[in-house]
Design a protein around this motif. Structure first.
Motif, PDB file in Angstrom:
ATOM      1  N   MET A   1       0.843  -1.176   0.000  1.00 31.87           N
ATOM      2  CA  MET A   1       0.000   0.000   0.000  1.00 31.87           C
ATOM      3  C   MET A   1       0.890   1.242   0.000  1.00 31.87           C
ATOM      4  SD  MET A   1      -2.765   1.085   2.853  1.00 31.87           S
ATOM      5  CE  MET A   1      -3.522   2.659   2.813  1.00 31.87           C
ATOM      6  N   ASN A   2       0.605   2.167  -0.876  1.00 31.66           N
ATOM      7  CA  ASN A   2       1.347   3.419  -0.935  1.00 31.66           C
ATOM      8  C   ASN A   2       0.827   4.395   0.111  1.00 31.66           C
ATOM      9  OD1 ASN A   2       2.846   2.520  -3.107  1.00 31.66           O
ATOM     10  ND2 ASN A   2       1.345   3.259  -4.586  1.00 31.66           N
ATOM     11  N   ALA A   3       1.719   5.281   0.504  1.00 30.93           N
ATOM     12  CA  ALA A   3       1.327   6.321   1.447  1.00 30.93           C
ATOM     13  C   ALA A   3       0.482   7.370   0.729  1.00 30.93           C
ATOM     14  CB  ALA A   3       2.568   6.974   2.053  1.00 30.93           C
ATOM     15  N   VAL A   4      -0.424   7.986   1.454  1.00 32.82           N
ATOM     16  CA  VAL A   4      -1.197   9.117   0.944  1.00 32.82           C
ATOM     17  C   VAL A   4      -0.775  10.333   1.752  1.00 32.82           C
ATOM     18  CG1 VAL A   4      -3.173   7.717   0.219  1.00 32.82           C
ATOM     19  CG2 VAL A   4      -3.136   8.681   2.512  1.00 32.82           C
ATOM     20  N   MET A   5      -1.092  11.497   1.240  1.00 29.18           N
ATOM     21  CA  MET A   5      -0.715  12.725   1.936  1.00 29.18           C
ATOM     22  C   MET A   5      -1.948  13.371   2.571  1.00 29.18           C
ATOM     23  SD  MET A   5       2.542  12.878   1.446  1.00 29.18           S
ATOM     24  CE  MET A   5       3.018  14.548   1.859  1.00 29.18           C
ATOM     25  N   ILE A   6      -1.834  13.760   3.799  1.00 30.30           N
ATOM     26  CA  ILE A   6      -2.821  14.598   4.467  1.00 30.30           C
ATOM     27  C   ILE A   6      -2.066  15.881   4.787  1.00 30.30           C
ATOM     28  CG2 ILE A   6      -4.344  14.925   6.440  1.00 30.30           C
ATOM     29  CD1 ILE A   6      -4.663  11.908   6.622  1.00 30.30           C
ATOM     30  N   GLY A   7      -2.396  16.929   4.056  1.00 35.38           N
ATOM     31  CA  GLY A   7      -1.589  18.144   4.139  1.00 35.38           C
ATOM     32  C   GLY A   7      -0.211  17.818   3.604  1.00 35.38           C
ATOM     33  N   ARG A   8       0.792  18.034   4.401  1.00 34.74           N
ATOM     34  CA  ARG A   8       2.166  17.710   4.018  1.00 34.74           C
ATOM     35  C   ARG A   8       2.685  16.475   4.734  1.00 34.74           C
ATOM     36  NH1 ARG A   8       4.470  23.115   5.664  1.00 34.74           N
ATOM     37  NH2 ARG A   8       2.373  23.511   6.340  1.00 34.74           N
ATOM     38  N   ARG A   9       1.766  15.673   5.281  1.00 35.97           N
ATOM     39  CA  ARG A   9       2.172  14.514   6.057  1.00 35.97           C
ATOM     40  C   ARG A   9       1.850  13.213   5.321  1.00 35.97           C
ATOM     41  NH1 ARG A   9       0.711  18.668   8.810  1.00 35.97           N
ATOM     42  NH2 ARG A   9       1.640  19.184  10.797  1.00 35.97           N
ATOM     43  N   PRO A  10       2.854  12.376   5.127  1.00 38.06           N
ATOM     44  CA  PRO A  10       2.584  11.064   4.526  1.00 38.06           C
ATOM     45  C   PRO A  10       1.919  10.152   5.554  1.00 38.06           C
ATOM     46  CG  PRO A  10       4.908  11.262   5.085  1.00 38.06           C
ATOM     47  CD  PRO A  10       4.274  12.586   5.408  1.00 38.06           C
ATOM     48  N   VAL A  11       0.930   9.411   5.115  1.00 42.76           N
ATOM     49  CA  VAL A  11       0.212   8.475   5.978  1.00 42.76           C
ATOM     50  C   VAL A  11       0.145   7.140   5.251  1.00 42.76           C
ATOM     51  CG1 VAL A  11      -1.951   8.010   7.186  1.00 42.76           C
ATOM     52  CG2 VAL A  11      -1.183  10.373   6.903  1.00 42.76           C
ATOM     53  N   GLY A  12       0.501   6.097   5.918  1.00 50.03           N
ATOM     54  CA  GLY A  12       0.489   4.778   5.294  1.00 50.03           C
ATOM     55  C   GLY A  12       0.739   3.706   6.328  1.00 50.03           C
ATOM     56  N   PRO A  13       1.142   2.522   5.861  1.00 53.10           N
ATOM     57  CA  PRO A  13       1.323   1.389   6.778  1.00 53.10           C
ATOM     58  C   PRO A  13       2.344   1.655   7.889  1.00 53.10           C
ATOM     59  CG  PRO A  13       1.601   0.706   4.485  1.00 53.10           C
ATOM     60  CD  PRO A  13       1.429   2.176   4.484  1.00 53.10           C
ATOM     61  N   ASP A  14       3.323   2.498   7.606  1.00 53.38           N
ATOM     62  CA  ASP A  14       4.367   2.757   8.590  1.00 53.38           C
ATOM     63  C   ASP A  14       4.242   4.128   9.256  1.00 53.38           C
ATOM     64  OD1 ASP A  14       5.577   0.286   8.007  1.00 53.38           O
ATOM     65  OD2 ASP A  14       6.571   1.177   6.278  1.00 53.38           O
ATOM     66  N   ARG A  15       3.192   4.852   8.934  1.00 53.67           N
ATOM     67  CA  ARG A  15       3.032   6.205   9.499  1.00 53.67           C
ATOM     68  C   ARG A  15       1.555   6.521   9.664  1.00 53.67           C
ATOM     69  NH1 ARG A  15       2.426  10.382  11.886  1.00 53.67           N
ATOM     70  NH2 ARG A  15       3.546  12.308  11.597  1.00 53.67           N
ATOM     71  N   ILE A  16       1.102   6.583  10.919  1.00 56.68           N
ATOM     72  CA  ILE A  16      -0.288   6.931  11.179  1.00 56.68           C
ATOM     73  C   ILE A  16      -0.426   8.437  11.319  1.00 56.68           C
ATOM     74  CG2 ILE A  16      -0.821   4.720  12.254  1.00 56.68           C
ATOM     75  CD1 ILE A  16      -0.692   6.222  14.983  1.00 56.68           C
ATOM     76  N   PHE A  17      -1.640   8.929  11.254  1.00 56.71           N
ATOM     77  CA  PHE A  17      -1.945  10.345  11.403  1.00 56.71           C
ATOM     78  C   PHE A  17      -2.773  10.487  12.662  1.00 56.71           C
ATOM     79  CE2 PHE A  17      -4.361  14.208  10.790  1.00 56.71           C
ATOM     80  CZ  PHE A  17      -3.479  15.060  10.132  1.00 56.71           C
ATOM     81  N   ILE A  18      -2.325  11.315  13.575  1.00 59.00           N
ATOM     82  CA  ILE A  18      -3.045  11.519  14.832  1.00 59.00           C
ATOM     83  C   ILE A  18      -3.664  12.913  14.809  1.00 59.00           C
ATOM     84  CG2 ILE A  18      -2.854  11.700  17.341  1.00 59.00           C
ATOM     85  CD1 ILE A  18      -0.464   9.749  17.107  1.00 59.00           C
ATOM     86  N   ALA A  19      -4.995  12.953  14.947  1.00 57.69           N
ATOM     87  CA  ALA A  19      -5.715  14.230  14.916  1.00 57.69           C
ATOM     88  C   ALA A  19      -6.490  14.418  16.212  1.00 57.69           C
ATOM     89  CB  ALA A  19      -6.672  14.271  13.731  1.00 57.69           C
ATOM     90  N   LEU A  20      -6.435  15.626  16.699  1.00 53.71           N
ATOM     91  CA  LEU A  20      -7.263  16.023  17.837  1.00 53.71           C
ATOM     92  C   LEU A  20      -8.651  16.362  17.297  1.00 53.71           C
ATOM     93  CD1 LEU A  20      -7.762  17.071  20.752  1.00 53.71           C
ATOM     94  CD2 LEU A  20      -6.856  19.270  19.984  1.00 53.71           C
ATOM     95  N   GLU A  21      -9.673  15.749  17.852  1.00 53.80           N
ATOM     96  CA  GLU A  21     -11.062  16.043  17.462  1.00 53.80           C
ATOM     97  C   GLU A  21     -11.586  17.114  18.400  1.00 53.80           C
ATOM     98  OE1 GLU A  21     -14.395  16.846  16.430  1.00 53.80           O
ATOM     99  OE2 GLU A  21     -13.798  15.143  15.213  1.00 53.80           O
ATOM    100  N   LEU A  22     -11.841  18.296  17.847  1.00 51.25           N
ATOM    101  CA  LEU A  22     -12.291  19.424  18.659  1.00 51.25           C
ATOM    102  C   LEU A  22     -13.774  19.715  18.503  1.00 51.25           C
ATOM    103  CD1 LEU A  22      -9.091  21.292  18.016  1.00 51.25           C
ATOM    104  CD2 LEU A  22     -10.223  21.551  20.200  1.00 51.25           C
ATOM    105  N   GLY A  23     -14.502  18.883  17.791  1.00 50.14           N
ATOM    106  CA  GLY A  23     -15.902  19.166  17.509  1.00 50.14           C
ATOM    107  C   GLY A  23     -16.727  19.549  18.723  1.00 50.14           C
ATOM    108  N   ALA A  24     -16.810  18.677  19.692  1.00 50.31           N
ATOM    109  CA  ALA A  24     -17.648  18.956  20.864  1.00 50.31           C
ATOM    110  C   ALA A  24     -16.806  19.159  22.110  1.00 50.31           C
ATOM    111  CB  ALA A  24     -18.621  17.810  21.077  1.00 50.31           C
ATOM    112  N   THR A  25     -15.485  19.263  21.935  1.00 48.94           N
ATOM    113  CA  THR A  25     -14.621  19.339  23.109  1.00 48.94           C
ATOM    114  C   THR A  25     -14.178  20.743  23.461  1.00 48.94           C
ATOM    115  OG1 THR A  25     -12.674  18.913  21.747  1.00 48.94           O
ATOM    116  CG2 THR A  25     -13.732  17.010  22.782  1.00 48.94           C
ATOM    117  N   HIS A  26     -14.466  21.698  22.616  1.00 52.31           N
ATOM    118  CA  HIS A  26     -14.030  23.056  22.936  1.00 52.31           C
ATOM    119  C   HIS A  26     -15.209  23.913  23.385  1.00 52.31           C
ATOM    120  CE1 HIS A  26     -15.632  25.480  19.583  1.00 52.31           C
ATOM    121  NE2 HIS A  26     -15.443  24.414  18.835  1.00 52.31           N
ATOM    122  N   GLY A  27     -14.870  24.976  24.097  1.00 46.88           N
ATOM    123  CA  GLY A  27     -15.892  25.893  24.581  1.00 46.88           C
ATOM    124  C   GLY A  27     -15.718  27.283  24.004  1.00 46.88           C
TER     125      GLY A  27
END
Length: 108
Positions: A1-27
């Motif tokens: 499987m080839n890596a894909v880009m999220i913004g400028r970050r490669p994501v693939g089998p050897d690199r996960i993408f960690i995102a903070l979900e702020l939808g209902a967590t911020h005030g």
């Protein structure tokens, strides 16, 4: 499987993408700033947001309440108020995007 880009970050089998979900967590903008700084410090790659406008979810404030826990303790408020607290103006969204950029986080 080839890596894909999220913004400028490669994501693939050897690199996960960690995102903070702020939808209902911020005030609002102040808590967004604090949470973004914490996420960047912890090594997150990005921050995911949801645009919310109370009038699009509800016809009016009918008094329906929600209860939840925060770092400040137990909270009870109307759903309308909770949704309105998460509304940001276009200018505030631009500020949030810039905060993400300054902290090296992808704005999602």
């Amino acid at each position: 499987m080839n890596a894909v880009m999220i913004g400028r970050r490669p994501v693939g089998p050897d690199r996960i993408f960690i995102a903070l979900e702020l939808g209902a967590t911020h005030g609002g903008l102040a808590s967004i700033r604090r949470l973004l700084k914490e996420a960047a410090s912890a090594g997150a790659d990005g921050a995911k947001f949801q645009t919310v406008w109370a009038h699009e979810f509800m016809v009016r404030d009918d008094g329906t309440e929600v209860e939840y826990e925060t770092v400040e303790g137990h909270r009870r408020e109307s759903i309308w108020t909770a949704l309105q607290r998460r509304e940001l103006s276009e200018a505030e969204w631009r500020d949030v995007r810039q905060m993400c950029t300054d902290l090296g986080l992808a704005f999602l």
